[in-house]
Design a protein around this motif. Structure first.
Motif, mmCIF file in Angstrom:
data_model
loop_
_atom_site.group_PDB
_atom_site.id
_atom_site.type_symbol
_atom_site.label_atom_id
_atom_site.label_comp_id
_atom_site.label_asym_id
_atom_site.label_seq_id
_atom_site.Cartn_x
_atom_site.Cartn_y
_atom_site.Cartn_z
ATOM 1 N N PHE A 111 0.904 -1.181 -0.161
ATOM 2 C CA PHE A 111 0.208 0.197 -0.230
ATOM 3 C C PHE A 111 0.985 0.695 -0.501
ATOM 4 C CE2 PHE A 111 -2.404 -3.369 2.540
ATOM 5 C CZ PHE A 111 -3.433 -3.833 1.739
ATOM 6 N N LYS A 112 0.037 2.577 -0.139
ATOM 7 C CA LYS A 112 1.397 3.572 -0.447
ATOM 8 C C LYS A 112 1.029 4.309 0.694
ATOM 9 C CE LYS A 112 0.294 8.537 -1.359
ATOM 10 N NZ LYS A 112 -0.433 9.668 -2.401
ATOM 11 N N PRO A 113 2.524 4.636 1.185
ATOM 12 C CA PRO A 113 2.783 4.619 2.875
ATOM 13 C C PRO A 113 2.539 5.750 3.365
ATOM 14 C CG PRO A 113 4.883 4.318 1.639
ATOM 15 C CD PRO A 113 3.728 4.656 0.763
ATOM 16 N N GLY A 114 1.915 5.617 4.735
ATOM 17 C CA GLY A 114 0.750 6.541 5.186
ATOM 18 C C GLY A 114 -0.253 5.492 6.847
ATOM 19 N N ASP A 115 -1.278 6.693 6.796
ATOM 20 C CA ASP A 115 -1.640 5.805 8.023
ATOM 21 C C ASP A 115 -2.923 5.222 6.911
ATOM 22 O OD1 ASP A 115 -0.577 6.609 9.974
ATOM 23 O OD2 ASP A 115 -1.326 9.087 9.909
ATOM 24 N N TRP A 116 -3.309 4.310 7.286
ATOM 25 C CA TRP A 116 -4.327 2.953 7.594
ATOM 26 C C TRP A 116 -5.332 2.084 8.645
ATOM 27 C CZ3 TRP A 116 -5.694 3.337 1.906
ATOM 28 C CH2 TRP A 116 -4.912 4.193 1.539
ATOM 29 N N ARG A 117 -6.553 2.008 8.253
ATOM 30 C CA ARG A 117 -6.919 1.048 9.435
ATOM 31 C C ARG A 117 -6.756 -0.594 9.095
ATOM 32 N NH1 ARG A 117 -10.401 2.538 13.599
ATOM 33 N NH2 ARG A 117 -11.115 4.540 12.861
#
Length: 249
Positions: A111-117
């Protein structure tokens, strides 16, 4: 009338028992908690690598259950929209009433780097009924793997790419580069017919060119040797010249 009354009570009791049998049983109390390992306390999920999670499951009911599988999903942190489901692992492990167990779970992230749930749940069955228990529902951070020049995977990848490029370049050179012209070497003609050797010091004249067989003619040279008559006439001439010189004096 009495018979009809008894028959009515009997039919009502049968209907009650049928309804009671058809009603579902209460869901057994099962607790499941997922957590990242101690070395990943911040819950970072690395792209392209195996991410491990451990689930602690406890059956607090007195009924036996069977842990069927563990699965998960990635959602948008704000809208909670489903992005992708993670890999489901099948276990089918029985868990007795009041027992505890810890199960590992791993998944890969792209996934794209960053915040996810991240949501993780466990599916189990009890007496033929299937239930789902939520084990993890929180925000995670997706990061890229650390790049090192001494990484074996990276070095092996570079080596394979360089080898492929070298092979393609060499094939292209052989296909399109002009080939060097080969020099023709004169063929040595073999003698026709069998070669026979003569005795020691002998030779066969048919193998010698004709101009070598012809003997050169001796040239005639004029002799410069004086005869006795010539010597006498020369002496007389010299005496006569001497007398002439004296008379002049």
């Amino acid at each position: 009338m009495r018979f009809q009354t008894i028959l009515g009570y009997g039919m009502g009791l049968a209907a009650f028992l049928q309804i009671a049998a058809a009603s579902p049983l209460d869901e057994p109390e099962v607790l499941a908690v997922a957590s990242f390992p101690e070395e990943n306390a911040f819950g970072h999920v690395v792209n392209g690598e195996k991410n491990n999670v451990f689930l602690a499951v406890e059956n607090k009911s007195d009924r036996n259950i069977t842990l069927q599988s563990i699965a998960g999903s990635i959602h948008h942190p704000e809208t909670n929209a489903l992005v992708k489901n993670t890999t489901a692992l099948t276990y089918k492990v029985p868990l007795l009433g009041g027992a505890k167990i810890q199960l590992p779970y791993s998944f890969y992230s792209e996934f794209k780097p960053g915040d996810w749930r991240l949501n993780i749940w466990i599916d189990h069955t009890a007496e033929g009924e299937k239930y789902r228990v939520q084990a993890y529902d929180s925000i995670i951070t997706v990061v890229e793997p650390e790049v090192s020049i001494f990484d074996f995977k990276m070095l092996s990848t570079y080596a394979i790419v360089i080898a492929l490029l070298g092979a393609i370049g060499y094939y292209t050179y052989l296909s399109f580069a002009p080939q060097p012209k080969k020099r023709k070497t004169p063929a040595v003609s073999a003698p026709v017919g069998p070669v026979t050797a003569t005795g020691a010091g002998g030779y066969q004249e048919e193998w010698i060119p004709e101009h070598h067989l012809k003997k050169p003619k001796a040239r005639k040279t004029k002799s410069t040797t004086l005869t006795s008559g010539d010597e006498t006439s020369g002496a007389e001439l010299s005496a006569t010249e001497g007398k002439r010189r004296k008379n002049k004096k």
